[in-house]
Design a protein around this motif. Structure first.
Motif, mmCIF file in Angstrom:
data_model
loop_
_atom_site.group_PDB
_atom_site.id
_atom_site.type_symbol
_atom_site.label_atom_id
_atom_site.label_comp_id
_atom_site.label_asym_id
_atom_site.label_seq_id
_atom_site.Cartn_x
_atom_site.Cartn_y
_atom_site.Cartn_z
ATOM 1 N N GLY A 1 -19.123 56.339 -53.252
ATOM 2 C CA GLY A 1 -18.252 56.596 -54.320
ATOM 3 C C GLY A 1 -17.770 55.364 -55.030
ATOM 4 O O GLY A 1 -17.496 54.931 -56.106
ATOM 5 N N VAL A 2 -17.350 54.476 -54.217
ATOM 6 C CA VAL A 2 -16.556 53.273 -54.505
ATOM 7 C C VAL A 2 -17.464 52.433 -55.079
ATOM 8 O O VAL A 2 -17.228 51.616 -56.119
ATOM 9 C CB VAL A 2 -15.760 52.508 -53.264
ATOM 10 C CG1 VAL A 2 -15.090 51.230 -53.474
ATOM 11 C CG2 VAL A 2 -14.538 53.436 -52.632
ATOM 12 N N ASN B 1 -10.492 49.983 -71.964
ATOM 13 C CA ASN B 1 -9.323 49.964 -70.872
ATOM 14 C C ASN B 1 -9.876 50.759 -69.644
ATOM 15 O O ASN B 1 -9.704 51.984 -69.862
ATOM 16 C CB ASN B 1 -7.978 50.344 -71.325
ATOM 17 C CG ASN B 1 -7.501 49.625 -72.516
ATOM 18 O OD1 ASN B 1 -7.772 48.503 -72.685
ATOM 19 N ND2 ASN B 1 -6.983 50.418 -73.564
ATOM 20 N N VAL B 2 -10.175 50.251 -68.562
ATOM 21 C CA VAL B 2 -10.784 50.838 -67.606
ATOM 22 C C VAL B 2 -9.883 51.305 -66.457
ATOM 23 O O VAL B 2 -9.203 50.375 -65.883
ATOM 24 C CB VAL B 2 -12.155 50.189 -66.995
ATOM 25 C CG1 VAL B 2 -12.880 51.085 -66.106
ATOM 26 C CG2 VAL B 2 -13.037 49.863 -68.280
ATOM 27 N N LYS B 3 -9.767 52.406 -65.961
ATOM 28 C CA LYS B 3 -8.980 52.764 -64.926
ATOM 29 C C LYS B 3 -9.956 53.644 -64.120
ATOM 30 O O LYS B 3 -10.839 54.304 -64.386
ATOM 31 C CB LYS B 3 -7.790 53.740 -65.158
ATOM 32 C CG LYS B 3 -7.076 53.081 -66.251
ATOM 33 C CD LYS B 3 -6.014 52.078 -65.571
ATOM 34 C CE LYS B 3 -5.109 51.715 -66.875
ATOM 35 N NZ LYS B 3 -4.298 50.368 -66.357
ATOM 36 N N PHE C 1 -9.123 48.501 -62.966
ATOM 37 C CA PHE C 1 -10.353 48.435 -62.594
ATOM 38 C C PHE C 1 -10.401 46.648 -61.807
ATOM 39 O O PHE C 1 -10.717 46.584 -60.868
ATOM 40 C CB PHE C 1 -11.348 48.313 -63.656
ATOM 41 C CG PHE C 1 -12.530 47.349 -63.393
ATOM 42 C CD1 PHE C 1 -13.359 47.605 -62.314
ATOM 43 C CD2 PHE C 1 -13.030 46.428 -64.153
ATOM 44 C CE1 PHE C 1 -14.378 46.887 -61.881
ATOM 45 C CE2 PHE C 1 -14.100 45.636 -63.947
ATOM 46 C CZ PHE C 1 -15.026 45.960 -62.587
ATOM 47 N N ILE C 2 -9.899 45.921 -62.779
ATOM 48 C CA ILE C 2 -9.758 44.475 -62.100
ATOM 49 C C ILE C 2 -9.097 44.273 -60.785
ATOM 50 O O ILE C 2 -9.604 43.753 -59.763
ATOM 51 C CB ILE C 2 -9.167 43.750 -63.194
ATOM 52 C CG1 ILE C 2 -9.895 43.510 -64.465
ATOM 53 C CG2 ILE C 2 -8.686 42.127 -62.704
ATOM 54 C CD1 ILE C 2 -11.065 42.604 -64.476
ATOM 55 N N LEU C 3 -7.780 44.898 -60.837
ATOM 56 C CA LEU C 3 -6.794 44.981 -59.699
ATOM 57 C C LEU C 3 -7.724 45.832 -58.542
ATOM 58 O O LEU C 3 -7.328 45.561 -57.408
ATOM 59 C CB LEU C 3 -5.554 45.307 -60.191
ATOM 60 C CG LEU C 3 -4.935 44.416 -60.977
ATOM 61 C CD1 LEU C 3 -3.390 45.029 -61.656
ATOM 62 C CD2 LEU C 3 -4.826 43.240 -60.880
ATOM 63 N N PHE C 4 -8.038 47.033 -58.801
ATOM 64 C CA PHE C 4 -8.811 47.674 -57.659
ATOM 65 C C PHE C 4 -10.178 47.014 -57.137
ATOM 66 O O PHE C 4 -10.312 46.994 -55.909
ATOM 67 C CB PHE C 4 -9.611 49.064 -58.649
ATOM 68 C CG PHE C 4 -10.148 49.792 -57.298
ATOM 69 C CD1 PHE C 4 -9.706 50.671 -56.463
ATOM 70 C CD2 PHE C 4 -11.565 49.768 -57.646
ATOM 71 C CE1 PHE C 4 -10.103 51.544 -55.834
ATOM 72 C CE2 PHE C 4 -12.306 50.509 -56.528
ATOM 73 C CZ PHE C 4 -11.571 51.539 -55.606
#
Length: 665
Positions: A314-315, A331-333, A366-369
């Motif tokens: 999933g990740v 803006n992606v979450k 997204f970036i930080l994840f």
């Protein structure tokens, strides 16, 4: 293409109250109608429709437009799709202009596939609800999954019998073309016999954004290790998997209203969430996101929240293709569902409220994840960490819209802190990736012989690398030239408002009587100074188009421009014809006195707007004359320039006196 004659027939029958009233409960107030805005949540009505001007305006969210624009905005249709919707509503036969034989053949096949798909959906739905095998196997499976009958009917689910050719025989008996049946993917040819392709499967119709069925997904029910779990429609004239998100037709209005799109993997995830009252959700079908799918999301919102299973697969799935989302300005979450659950099972387990709360509390950027996940994998390895730094810098460089400049800088700052590296060095690395992409774009679009000029795709903003004073402190604040632009911008805005007033006066009053046998338009074009006075060339184009039509003997009105096929013209005319104020009908009742409307004083308005153009011309001549005065001249030349200046100033005074305005510098 739809013929101009058809378009004119549609426009002649448009009734904006009828159109908007199909979706919004309207109540008459004065000369206009009001209702609750369909584009945002509100309790008090701020949505107004003007039948005389044929435009709508929401004073809450600011959206406005004409009848066609309303259909395009509300239903998320293209201009042509909106015209077809209106043609169907007003019983106008659509006539097509001449097209190539190839295009005609393509459209013929597409139309045939639409008809076949509609027939197939009704057949499969009837089997599911009325046939014994359909009820015992298909319907019982869906009910076991927790789906209620109303949601089954909403998504038009069905079932294909296990018998080898039950659907094929029915379709042939109804005289459907065998070739098109195969192209649709519903049947396959085996041993010279047409066989059903979706035998013993639950059928999930896939709709386009107008609600027509363009294909199917079919899920096997009985365990069969040799058969794939899902079969989808093959690529054809209607179905292009890379351009489709399942459930868009049912989710489009909720996405628009909530300004957020939830993205899941499967059909049942979408249906379960809809049943729970969470309707702003679509599915990717388990494939990597494509640019076309992301652009489809962007039609409705800039905010994308991806909800996937929390396992390793999933990740991995969640991270695929998301650099493209950044390029599209989304803006992606990300939200990962816990405990080996998927959205379908989790919403059934915890309920609607808890599901919503979980999503709200667990959204990750997204970036930080991505940084968090890849750093865990690096686990102190210097080489791997260097690769992580490059990967994150490259992702940040994909944010190529100038309006996202602040967001990019914020990412650089946060990622530098997490990675424990110098912000200046990280900024340089991000800029390196931006330059590489610009270079590739230039090479791709301009060829090796042309290596200069702006990049053709995106704005590619570079981040200002930090500047330091003599003591080593970073210099803050924007450059002085940016601060000096404010006054100029304000003057431009003021001039444009005046230009818009000129255009509005022409559109509204151009055909009204003037002196003698003249009309306002005749006076208008006699008094118009020159085209150079209009800084907004789009507004000038409207005036020039009006003049061309008028000179040709036509009688153009605001409606001709309001419904112009060029959407940029239509949009600017909608904004010009906006109605921010309306005289209360109680005025006469309370004060028992006549109140002049704009219709009553159109002569004064026309004269006033044209006088503005004259003042503008004089002002520019004064400025030019002033510049000439500053240059060295003979005494005679100097005297002539001074006299010219005095004459121009007197002209300015005379015009200002006519319109009752106090002279400014």
């Amino acid at each position: 293409m739809i013929s101009q004659d058809t378009i004119q027939q549609i426009l002649s029958r448009i009734d904006i109250i009828d159109i908007v009233g199909s979706f919004v409960k309207l109540k008459k107030r004065g000369s206009n109608y009001i209702g609750l805005c369909p584009f945002h949540n509100e309790k008090s009505p701020s949505f107004s429709v003007s039948p005389s001007k044929e435009i709508y305006k929401c004073f809450g969210c600011g959206k406005s437009g004409n009848g066609i624009g309303f259909i395009m905005e509300h239903e998320k249709y293209t201009y042509v799709e909106a015209l077809r919707w209106l043609a169907n509503r007003y019983n106008v036969e659509v006539e097509e202009t001449e097209t190539s034989p190839e295009y005609k053949a393509h459209m013929q096949v597409a139309d045939s596939l639409h008809v076949i798909n509609a027939f197939a959906q009704k057949y499969f739905a009837d089997i599911l609800m009325s046939n014994e095998e359909g009820q015992d196997i298909g319907l019982s499976y869906l009910k076991q999954r927790g789906f209620r009958e109303e949601i089954i009917q909403k998504f038009q689910l069905g079932y294909c019998l296990e018998r080898g050719n039950a659907f094929a025989k029915t379709a042939i008996a109804n005289q459907y073309n065998p070739e098109y049946l195969q192209k649709s993917g519903l049947v396959v040819l085996r041993n010279d016999e047409l066989m059903d392709n979706y035998r013993g499967r639950v059928i999930f119709p896939v709709h386009n954004n107008t609600g027509k069925i363009i294909g199917f997904g079919a899920r096997i029910i009985k365990k069969n290790d040799k058969a794939p779990k899902y079969i989808n429609t093959p690529e054809n004239e209607l179905y292009h998997k890379s351009k489709i998100l399942y459930g868009t037709y049912f989710a489009r209005q909720a996405i628009d209203k909530q300004d957020e799109c939830l993205l899941v993997e499967g059909y049942t995830d979408v249906i379960s969430l809809h049943q729970a009252g969470i309707e702003n959700v679509v599915a990717s079908g388990g494939t990597s996101l494509t640019q076309d799918q992301l652009r489809l999301v962007k039609k409705y919102t800039n905010n994308l929240t991806i909800i996937y299973d929390g396992d390793a697969a999933g990740v991995k799935a969640a991270l695929r293709g998301l650099d493209m989302a950044l390029e599209e300005g989304l803006n992606v979450k990300l939200v990962l569902i816990p405990d080996k659950e998927d959205p379908d099972s989790y919403v059934n387990k915890v309920g609607t409220t808890a599901f919503r709360e979980f999503i709200a509390a667990n959204k990750k950027d997204f970036i930080l994840f991505q940084l968090e996940i890849t750093l865990k994998d690096a686990a102190g390895d210097t080489t791997k960490k260097a690769a992580v730094v490059n990967q994150v810098a490259e992702s940040i460089s994909k944010i190529n819209k100038a309006e996202d400049f602040t967001k990019q800088q914020d990412y650089i700052r946060q990622c530098s802190e997490i990675l424990k590296i110098e912000e200046h060095g990280f900024t340089t690395l991000v800029n390196k990736f931006i330059r590489e992409r610009v270079s590739k774009q230039e090479t791709k679009h301009q060829g090796p012989a042309q290596n200069s000029g702006p990049a053709p795709d995106g704005d590619f903003p570079f981040f200002p690398e930090p500047m330091y004073d003599e003591n080593g402190f970073e210099i803050q604040g924007p450059p002085q030239e940016f601060q000096q632009q404010d006054d100029t911008i304000n003057l431009i805005l003021k001039d444009e408002l005046q230009e818009r007033s000129v255009v509005r006066a022409l559109l509204e009053f151009g055909l009204k009587e003037w002196e003698g046998k003249k009309r306002v338009a005749d006076y208008f074009f006699e008094e118009m100074i020159d085209d150079d006075l209009f800084d907004n060339k789009q507004l000038l184009h409207i005036i020039q188009t009006y003049k061309a039509w008028y000179d040709a003997g036509l009688e153009p009105t605001s409606k001709n421009f309001l419904y112009h096929e060029d959407q940029s013209i239509s949009s600017i005319v909608v904004s010009i014809m906006d109605f921010p104020y309306e005289l209360s009908p109680k005025w006469k009742e309370e004060y028992d006195m006549p109140v002049a409307s704009r219709e009553d004083v159109y002569v004064q308005e026309v004269i006033s707007t044209l006088n503005y153009l004259k003042l503008r011309k004089i002002k520019r001549l004064i400025e030019q004359n002033q510049k000439d005065l500053e240059q060295p001249h003979t005494s005679d030349e100097q005297m002539m320039l001074l006299q010219t200046h005095m004459h121009l100033k007197q002209l300015e005074k005379d015009i200002l006196k006519k319109v009752g305005t106090v002279i400014l510098k």
